[in-house]
Design a protein around this motif. Sequence first.
Motif, PDB file in Angstrom:
ATOM      1  N   ARG A 226       0.841  -1.189   0.000  1.00  0.00           N
ATOM      2  CA  ARG A 226       0.000   0.000   0.000  1.00  0.00           C
ATOM      3  C   ARG A 226       0.883   1.247   0.000  1.00  0.00           C
ATOM      4  O   ARG A 226       2.077   1.178   0.336  1.00  0.00           O
ATOM      5  CB  ARG A 226      -0.918   0.001   1.234  1.00  0.00           C
ATOM      6  N   PRO A 227       0.343   2.420  -0.378  1.00  0.00           N
ATOM      7  CA  PRO A 227       1.136   3.646  -0.340  1.00  0.00           C
ATOM      8  C   PRO A 227       1.748   3.886   1.034  1.00  0.00           C
ATOM      9  O   PRO A 227       1.145   3.559   2.064  1.00  0.00           O
ATOM     10  CB  PRO A 227       0.108   4.726  -0.686  1.00  0.00           C
ATOM     11  N   GLU A 398      -7.251  -1.882   3.760  1.00  0.00           N
ATOM     12  CA  GLU A 398      -7.554  -0.888   4.785  1.00  0.00           C
ATOM     13  C   GLU A 398      -8.820  -1.213   5.568  1.00  0.00           C
ATOM     14  O   GLU A 398      -9.052  -0.647   6.636  1.00  0.00           O
ATOM     15  CB  GLU A 398      -7.706   0.499   4.129  1.00  0.00           C
ATOM     16  N   GLN A 399      -9.648  -2.100   5.038  1.00  0.00           N
ATOM     17  CA  GLN A 399     -10.918  -2.410   5.699  1.00  0.00           C
ATOM     18  C   GLN A 399     -10.764  -3.483   6.767  1.00  0.00           C
ATOM     19  O   GLN A 399     -11.694  -3.725   7.535  1.00  0.00           O
ATOM     20  CB  GLN A 399     -11.955  -2.893   4.660  1.00  0.00           C
ATOM     21  N   ARG A 400      -9.590  -4.149   6.817  1.00  0.00           N
ATOM     22  CA  ARG A 400      -9.397  -5.246   7.772  1.00  0.00           C
ATOM     23  C   ARG A 400      -8.721  -4.750   9.046  1.00  0.00           C
ATOM     24  O   ARG A 400      -7.981  -3.756   9.020  1.00  0.00           O
ATOM     25  CB  ARG A 400      -8.544  -6.359   7.150  1.00  0.00           C
ATOM     26  N   GLU A 401      -8.963  -5.483  10.132  1.00  0.00           N
ATOM     27  CA  GLU A 401      -8.283  -5.151  11.386  1.00  0.00           C
ATOM     28  C   GLU A 401      -6.787  -5.420  11.257  1.00  0.00           C
ATOM     29  O   GLU A 401      -5.956  -4.603  11.620  1.00  0.00           O
ATOM     30  CB  GLU A 401      -8.894  -5.970  12.537  1.00  0.00           C
ATOM     31  N   ALA A 408      -4.801 -12.158  -2.298  1.00  0.00           N
ATOM     32  CA  ALA A 408      -6.081 -11.693  -2.848  1.00  0.00           C
ATOM     33  C   ALA A 408      -6.138 -10.175  -2.970  1.00  0.00           C
ATOM     34  O   ALA A 408      -7.016  -9.639  -3.653  1.00  0.00           O
ATOM     35  CB  ALA A 408      -7.236 -12.186  -1.973  1.00  0.00           C
ATOM     36  N   ASP A 409      -5.202  -9.464  -2.334  1.00  0.00           N
ATOM     37  CA  ASP A 409      -5.215  -8.002  -2.383  1.00  0.00           C
ATOM     38  C   ASP A 409      -4.526  -7.449  -3.615  1.00  0.00           C
ATOM     39  O   ASP A 409      -4.550  -6.227  -3.824  1.00  0.00           O
ATOM     40  CB  ASP A 409      -4.532  -7.432  -1.128  1.00  0.00           C
ATOM     41  N   LEU A 410      -3.873  -8.287  -4.412  1.00  0.00           N
ATOM     42  CA  LEU A 410      -3.216  -7.799  -5.619  1.00  0.00           C
ATOM     43  C   LEU A 410      -4.237  -7.139  -6.521  1.00  0.00           C
ATOM     44  O   LEU A 410      -5.307  -7.691  -6.793  1.00  0.00           O
ATOM     45  CB  LEU A 410      -2.522  -8.945  -6.358  1.00  0.00           C
ATOM     46  N   TYR A 432       0.574   2.238  10.643  1.00  0.00           N
ATOM     47  CA  TYR A 432      -0.824   2.214  11.080  1.00  0.00           C
ATOM     48  C   TYR A 432      -0.941   2.528  12.576  1.00  0.00           C
ATOM     49  O   TYR A 432      -1.909   3.160  13.018  1.00  0.00           O
ATOM     50  CB  TYR A 432      -1.441   0.851  10.777  1.00  0.00           C
ATOM     51  N   HIS A 433       0.064   2.081  13.338  1.00  0.00           N
ATOM     52  CA  HIS A 433       0.016   2.302  14.788  1.00  0.00           C
ATOM     53  C   HIS A 433       0.049   3.793  15.111  1.00  0.00           C
ATOM     54  O   HIS A 433      -0.662   4.249  16.040  1.00  0.00           O
ATOM     55  CB  HIS A 433       1.203   1.581  15.447  1.00  0.00           C
ATOM     56  N   GLU A 434       0.841   4.566  14.379  1.00  0.00           N
ATOM     57  CA  GLU A 434       0.947   6.002  14.638  1.00  0.00           C
ATOM     58  C   GLU A 434      -0.381   6.725  14.449  1.00  0.00           C
ATOM     59  O   GLU A 434      -0.590   7.810  15.015  1.00  0.00           O
ATOM     60  CB  GLU A 434       1.999   6.619  13.719  1.00  0.00           C
ATOM     61  N   ARG A 435      -1.272   6.146  13.668  1.00  0.00           N
ATOM     62  CA  ARG A 435      -2.557   6.780  13.367  1.00  0.00           C
ATOM     63  C   ARG A 435      -3.667   6.327  14.301  1.00  0.00           C
ATOM     64  O   ARG A 435      -4.835   6.620  14.057  1.00  0.00           O
ATOM     65  CB  ARG A 435      -2.929   6.492  11.904  1.00  0.00           C
TER      66      ARG A 435
END
Length: 499
Positions: A226-227, A398-401, A408-410, A432-435
Amino acid sequence: MPPGFQETAHLAQLDSPEGFVGLPHNLEVEQALLGAILVNNDAANRVSFLTADHFFDPLHQRIYATAMRLIERGQLAIPATLKTYLEADAGLKEVGGPQYLARLAAAGTSLLHAEEYGRTIYDLSLRRQLILIGEETVENATNGDTENPAIHQIEHVEQKLFNLAESGQAEEGFKPFSRSLSVAIENIEAAHKREGKLTGVSTGMRAMDDLLGGLHRSDLIILAGRPSMGKTALATNIAFNAARRWQRSKVEGEDPSKGGGAVVGFFSLEMSAEQLASRMLSEQAEIPSEKLRRGDMTSDQFRALVRASQEIEDIPLFIDDTPALSIAGVMSRARRLKRQHNLGMVVIDYLQLARPSGQSRSENRVQEVSEITRGLKALAKTLDVPVLALSQLSRSVEQREDKRPQLADLRESGSIEQDADVVMFVYRDEYYHERKQPEMGTPAHQEWLERGERIRGVAEVIIGKQRHGPTGVARLHFAKETTKFGDLAEMDHLPDRTF
């Protein structure tokens, strides 16, 4: 050969495509080879590299195709059996009907000469195709079509010439197992002697090399993320490490091709060559890239920058930052770099920014991406080098915990997973933790701080697919300020988590 036989065969040329009459051909050789096959079907096995299209005369094409179909089915291909399939052929009627087949058999060459005659037919076919490519090139170049610029025409011609050359190399057919075994033993022996026990190009990071054994020749390796995960940074790190390792081996008088390094061709479809160079300088001088952009450096940092630039200026790393480059353009330029500098690895940043080879884009993006991945895999096999291609991931991550990527995300096409030999994902939990910062002063905030310390600077490279070995996770250190990946100091084992 019976008097007038060749002249009779020329009658079969009446339905040849217009413009073919002046092209190189030898009807006598075609007749002699067809006759040899009709007399002894074993002659067909000696010219298995031929197809019907290699024959000049259309009637000879049909005779050869029919004979080969019969032989492949285990049936006898002789004038009597071919008569059943060809007696209604208009071209055969013009040259005397089924009697022509009998005259072919009577004029056939010996079994010993069949392969030599086949090579002659094959060579003449290549010459005809060369002439036709040349005529098409002249016609396109003189046509003032603004939608087909000269550079695209050059790539198109080079692709055709390359395909023509490859068709000549592909005729080798089966290889004895002993030869393949010998090459495999040589590769294993080289890996045994090499530091790190690598059989491919080193990534420069121990954890990744332990899982992958290096980046293997002829493999298509997909690096997705991901970006802001650092996939471009990781790719530049790998490219730089491979090129520097090649240079060091050369300076030390060792065979660079056996040291785990490589001459690298980097196709940057998103960033400019200068931006990539600045990134690499930042990594090697260990100066934050934002300070380099502003020129905000101390005297010591500037001296470190100069030293780093002097150390890396001669590494064999070539950057092409042409935007929206077609896959044909990538292949053309990579082949040129292979000829000129012995290219050993290709990096493409990133796959979705490349264009398919056709002049017009398809409305079906899945088909476009499929064509691109097939082209990259063909490039890896043809040049016998690893091709590392970066890819985007879909937003479903981004929708998953648990935001660790999966196959499958390709994004956009299952062909990415299908064509790739290795698929790996870069993931940084720290991002992700910082956010997710809780309210200050709460127990949750203290836990958040403690976990942040544990994962600070830690990145994961998740090997989701590997044809040659295990899947798993390589944990790396990531310096966010300089976008530099490296080994974790405490990493003495592979993680337990597997996919």
